[in-house]
Motif scaffolding. Structure first.
Motif, PDB file in Angstrom:
ATOM      1  N   VAL A   1     -46.707 -12.561   2.413  1.00  0.00           N
ATOM      2  CA  VAL A   1     -46.570 -11.160   2.806  1.00  0.00           C
ATOM      3  C   VAL A   1     -46.811 -11.048   4.307  1.00  0.00           C
ATOM      4  O   VAL A   1     -47.820 -11.534   4.830  1.00  0.00           O
ATOM      5  CB  VAL A   1     -47.537 -10.245   2.026  1.00  0.00           C
ATOM      6  N   ASN A   2     -45.859 -10.419   4.971  1.00  0.00           N
ATOM      7  CA  ASN A   2     -45.869 -10.354   6.431  1.00  0.00           C
ATOM      8  C   ASN A   2     -46.690  -9.157   6.890  1.00  0.00           C
ATOM      9  O   ASN A   2     -46.283  -8.013   6.692  1.00  0.00           O
ATOM     10  CB  ASN A   2     -44.414 -10.251   6.895  1.00  0.00           C
ATOM     11  N   LEU A   3     -47.826  -9.424   7.521  1.00  0.00           N
ATOM     12  CA  LEU A   3     -48.692  -8.345   8.022  1.00  0.00           C
ATOM     13  C   LEU A   3     -48.522  -8.175   9.520  1.00  0.00           C
ATOM     14  O   LEU A   3     -49.424  -7.650  10.187  1.00  0.00           O
ATOM     15  CB  LEU A   3     -50.163  -8.664   7.698  1.00  0.00           C
ATOM     16  N   SER A   4     -47.387  -8.613  10.060  1.00  0.00           N
ATOM     17  CA  SER A   4     -47.359  -8.772  11.512  1.00  0.00           C
ATOM     18  C   SER A   4     -46.012  -8.598  12.182  1.00  0.00           C
ATOM     19  O   SER A   4     -45.825  -9.100  13.280  1.00  0.00           O
ATOM     20  CB  SER A   4     -47.916 -10.159  11.860  1.00  0.00           C
ATOM     21  N   CYS A   5     -45.079  -7.862  11.577  1.00  0.00           N
ATOM     22  CA  CYS A   5     -43.815  -7.645  12.290  1.00  0.00           C
ATOM     23  C   CYS A   5     -44.032  -6.696  13.466  1.00  0.00           C
ATOM     24  O   CYS A   5     -44.481  -5.565  13.273  1.00  0.00           O
ATOM     25  CB  CYS A   5     -42.739  -7.061  11.380  1.00  0.00           C
ATOM     26  N   PRO A   6     -43.729  -7.145  14.684  1.00  0.00           N
ATOM     27  CA  PRO A   6     -43.978  -6.293  15.851  1.00  0.00           C
ATOM     28  C   PRO A   6     -42.771  -5.477  16.289  1.00  0.00           C
ATOM     29  O   PRO A   6     -42.858  -4.779  17.297  1.00  0.00           O
ATOM     30  CB  PRO A   6     -44.343  -7.316  16.933  1.00  0.00           C
ATOM     31  N   ASN A   7     -41.664  -5.549  15.560  1.00  0.00           N
ATOM     32  CA  ASN A   7     -40.396  -5.104  16.145  1.00  0.00           C
ATOM     33  C   ASN A   7     -39.750  -3.881  15.526  1.00  0.00           C
ATOM     34  O   ASN A   7     -38.587  -3.605  15.804  1.00  0.00           O
ATOM     35  CB  ASN A   7     -39.388  -6.254  16.109  1.00  0.00           C
TER      36      ASN A   7
ATOM     37  N   ASN B   1     -37.770 -11.849  21.075  1.00  0.00           N
ATOM     38  CA  ASN B   1     -36.865 -11.205  20.139  1.00  0.00           C
ATOM     39  C   ASN B   1     -37.403  -9.860  19.698  1.00  0.00           C
ATOM     40  O   ASN B   1     -38.616  -9.638  19.645  1.00  0.00           O
ATOM     41  CB  ASN B   1     -36.621 -12.084  18.908  1.00  0.00           C
ATOM     42  N   SER B   2     -36.474  -8.983  19.412  1.00  0.00           N
ATOM     43  CA  SER B   2     -36.804  -7.744  18.717  1.00  0.00           C
ATOM     44  C   SER B   2     -35.685  -7.468  17.712  1.00  0.00           C
ATOM     45  O   SER B   2     -34.861  -6.573  17.892  1.00  0.00           O
ATOM     46  CB  SER B   2     -36.958  -6.572  19.686  1.00  0.00           C
ATOM     47  N   MET B   3     -35.664  -8.307  16.676  1.00  0.00           N
ATOM     48  CA  MET B   3     -34.578  -8.248  15.695  1.00  0.00           C
ATOM     49  C   MET B   3     -34.624  -6.942  14.902  1.00  0.00           C
ATOM     50  O   MET B   3     -33.568  -6.359  14.608  1.00  0.00           O
ATOM     51  CB  MET B   3     -34.666  -9.449  14.745  1.00  0.00           C
ATOM     52  N   GLY B   4     -35.821  -6.518  14.527  1.00  0.00           N
ATOM     53  CA  GLY B   4     -35.952  -5.269  13.766  1.00  0.00           C
ATOM     54  C   GLY B   4     -35.667  -5.422  12.276  1.00  0.00           C
ATOM     55  O   GLY B   4     -35.131  -4.505  11.643  1.00  0.00           O
ATOM     56  N   LEU B   5     -36.020  -6.609  11.747  1.00  0.00           N
ATOM     57  CA  LEU B   5     -35.926  -6.851  10.301  1.00  0.00           C
ATOM     58  C   LEU B   5     -34.502  -6.730   9.720  1.00  0.00           C
ATOM     59  O   LEU B   5     -34.322  -6.143   8.645  1.00  0.00           O
ATOM     60  CB  LEU B   5     -36.877  -5.904   9.541  1.00  0.00           C
ATOM     61  N   PRO B   6     -33.501  -7.289  10.402  1.00  0.00           N
ATOM     62  CA  PRO B   6     -32.190  -7.341   9.737  1.00  0.00           C
ATOM     63  C   PRO B   6     -32.308  -8.278   8.543  1.00  0.00           C
ATOM     64  O   PRO B   6     -32.756  -9.417   8.681  1.00  0.00           O
ATOM     65  CB  PRO B   6     -31.278  -7.940  10.820  1.00  0.00           C
TER      66      PRO B   6
ATOM     67  N   SER C   1     -37.802 -17.616   3.188  1.00  0.00           N
ATOM     68  CA  SER C   1     -36.698 -16.690   3.454  1.00  0.00           C
ATOM     69  C   SER C   1     -37.075 -15.682   4.550  1.00  0.00           C
ATOM     70  O   SER C   1     -38.249 -15.473   4.860  1.00  0.00           O
ATOM     71  CB  SER C   1     -36.322 -15.945   2.174  1.00  0.00           C
ATOM     72  N   LYS C   2     -36.040 -15.083   5.119  1.00  0.00           N
ATOM     73  CA  LYS C   2     -36.206 -13.992   6.085  1.00  0.00           C
ATOM     74  C   LYS C   2     -37.029 -12.871   5.464  1.00  0.00           C
ATOM     75  O   LYS C   2     -36.856 -12.543   4.292  1.00  0.00           O
ATOM     76  CB  LYS C   2     -34.825 -13.453   6.487  1.00  0.00           C
ATOM     77  N   SER C   3     -37.908 -12.267   6.240  1.00  0.00           N
ATOM     78  CA  SER C   3     -38.705 -11.148   5.733  1.00  0.00           C
ATOM     79  C   SER C   3     -37.796 -10.115   5.100  1.00  0.00           C
ATOM     80  O   SER C   3     -36.885  -9.584   5.738  1.00  0.00           O
ATOM     81  CB  SER C   3     -39.498 -10.492   6.862  1.00  0.00           C
ATOM     82  N   ALA C   4     -38.072  -9.825   3.825  1.00  0.00           N
ATOM     83  CA  ALA C   4     -37.260  -8.874   3.080  1.00  0.00           C
ATOM     84  C   ALA C   4     -37.909  -7.497   3.097  1.00  0.00           C
ATOM     85  O   ALA C   4     -39.128  -7.360   2.986  1.00  0.00           O
ATOM     86  CB  ALA C   4     -37.094  -9.338   1.635  1.00  0.00           C
TER      87      ALA C   4
ATOM     88  N   ILE D   1     -49.219 -18.419  13.681  1.00  0.00           N
ATOM     89  CA  ILE D   1     -49.206 -16.997  13.993  1.00  0.00           C
ATOM     90  C   ILE D   1     -47.774 -16.468  13.921  1.00  0.00           C
ATOM     91  O   ILE D   1     -46.818 -17.243  14.026  1.00  0.00           O
ATOM     92  CB  ILE D   1     -49.738 -16.728  15.432  1.00  0.00           C
ATOM     93  N   ASN D   2     -47.661 -15.164  13.792  1.00  0.00           N
ATOM     94  CA  ASN D   2     -46.386 -14.528  14.108  1.00  0.00           C
ATOM     95  C   ASN D   2     -46.204 -14.560  15.629  1.00  0.00           C
ATOM     96  O   ASN D   2     -47.084 -15.029  16.366  1.00  0.00           O
ATOM     97  CB  ASN D   2     -46.377 -13.089  13.585  1.00  0.00           C
ATOM     98  N   SER D   3     -45.071 -14.094  16.102  1.00  0.00           N
ATOM     99  CA  SER D   3     -44.839 -14.047  17.551  1.00  0.00           C
ATOM    100  C   SER D   3     -45.935 -13.235  18.253  1.00  0.00           C
ATOM    101  O   SER D   3     -46.573 -12.375  17.652  1.00  0.00           O
ATOM    102  CB  SER D   3     -43.470 -13.429  17.826  1.00  0.00           C
TER     103      SER D   3
HETATM  104  C1  DHB Z   1     -39.060  -9.409  12.697  1.00  0.00           C
HETATM  105  C2  DHB Z   1     -39.913 -10.009  13.577  1.00  0.00           C
HETATM  106  C3  DHB Z   1     -41.122 -10.501  13.145  1.00  0.00           C
HETATM  107  O1  DHB Z   1     -42.000 -11.117  13.978  1.00  0.00           O
HETATM  108  C4  DHB Z   1     -41.474 -10.356  11.832  1.00  0.00           C
HETATM  109  O2  DHB Z   1     -42.643 -10.806  11.421  1.00  0.00           O
HETATM  110  C5  DHB Z   1     -40.620  -9.748  10.943  1.00  0.00           C
HETATM  111  C6  DHB Z   1     -39.405  -9.282  11.380  1.00  0.00           C
HETATM  112  C7  DHB Z   1     -37.788  -8.890  13.159  1.00  0.00           C
HETATM  113  O3  DHB Z   1     -37.729  -8.378  14.273  1.00  0.00           O
HETATM  114  O4  DHB Z   1     -36.799  -8.940  12.392  1.00  0.00           O
END
Ligand code: DHB
Length: 309
Positions: A124-130, A67-72, A42-45, A191-193
């Motif tokens: 567990v996501n240790l790597s969201c860059p956004n 991308n820079s979604m920002g965890l929507p 699933s999408k990072s919650a 890897i993450n992005s």
């Molecule tokens: C987002 C991007 C990521 O690389 C990540 O790990 C989690 C969230 C995002 O921008 O939504």
């Protein structure tokens, strides 16, 4: 035979979606589950739902994506509810990506998931860059150590972490030392992005996405060699753990490379975003054809067997 035995179960193939792609809505998750994918993540919650960053926040290029979604996302409760109703009997494991805004939020989500008593497995996501102002956790070894120690107390079962890409042998070694202290940490996804790249459009003399003045995570062809380096290095440094390869997979060839470098399973991100869930059947068929041409009858026959010169 593309089946994979790990985490105490056998899944029907080795490919599934990278978290963030085709997995924010229940309909998308179900489309992945009912495709040729072998698992679903699933999408990072976050603990509460988020709108994410302003648009445009995703841009496709000839070589991949930024991308820079920002965890929507719909918030942890939405994905937990999906996990309660998930058809585990389909033989495809369900992973829940957790990316709390704080350590406490991650612990609340892990404890809540544990109390639910489901077979879903956390990544567990240790790597969201956004998220503006929030550095990637995986680049801070002290905070990562504290986080993993706390995860061990909050979650009683096997789990995994999604790592950012590393670029130096000293960092591979330091992170491996930390990860090896956690026996229930069963897998790492590499890897993450590649965070905070900048894609420039010559015609408009402009950046291509709005958040962070254009900085965003790179995926696709840009990241394949970095992904393979991380898979191979952590495969060597983390005996007894599984490596999930993620980065630059768009055909059977790249999936083969990830497995040769040591990956147990392989996630598809940018290519899935561009092609949709039909990508899984195509890539699986290409991988099977490549294996047949080489005389390999299972993934075990070549996993981690990348030659050096
Ligand atoms: C987002 C991007 C990521 O690389 C990540 O790990 C989690 C969230 C995002 O921008 O939504």
């Amino acid at each position: 035979d593309l089946s994979v035995s790990w985490l105490g179960q056998t899944m029907p193939g080795c490919l599934y979606n990278a978290s963030g792609v085709w997995c924010r809505e229940e309909a998308e998750l179900e489309a992945v589950r009912t495709s040729a994918a072998a698992a679903v993540i699933s999408k990072s919650a976050t603990l509460s739902a988020r709108e994410g960053n302003p648009e445009p926040r995703y841009h496709r290029t000839a070589l991949g994506s930024i991308n820079s979604m920002g965890l929507p996302n719909h918030g942890f409760a939405y994905y937990l509810d999906y996990a309660r109703r998930y058809d585990y009997g389909c033989g495809k494991p369900l992973f829940l990506s957790l990316s709390g805004m704080t350590l406490d939020d991650n612990l609340i989500m892990l404890r809540t998931l544990a109390a639910a008593g489901l077979p879903a497995i956390p990544e567990v996501n240790l790597s969201c860059p956004n998220v503006p102002g929030k550095p990637q956790l995986g680049y801070d070894f002290v905070t990562t150590t504290e986080a993993l120690n706390a995860f061990d107390r909050a979650w009683p079962g096997r789990y995994g972490v999604k790592l950012p890409p590393y670029f130096d042998p000293a960092h591979f070694a330091a992170m491996a030392d930390i990860l090896n202290r956690h026996p229930r940490l069963a897998f790492v996804t590499c890897i993450n992005s590649i965070g905070n790249g900048l894609v420039v459009d010559v015609d408009s003399e402009s950046v291509t996405i709005k958040p962070k003045d254009g900085l965003g995570g790179l995926g696709g062809d840009y990241v394949l060699p970095t992904a393979l380096a991380n898979v191979r290095e952590f495969y060597r440094l983390l005996p007894g753990k599984d490596i999930v390869g993620c980065g630059g997979v768009k055909s059977g060839k790249e999936a083969f490379m990830h497995i040769l470098a040591g990956a147990r399973a392989v996630q598809v991100g940018t290519c899935l975003h561009h092609e949709g869930p039909a990508a899984f059947a195509r890539i699986a068929a290409e991988l099977a054809a490549l294996m047949l041409a080489k005389g390999y009858r299972s993934l075990e026959a070549f996993r981690g067997k990348l030659r050096t010169l």
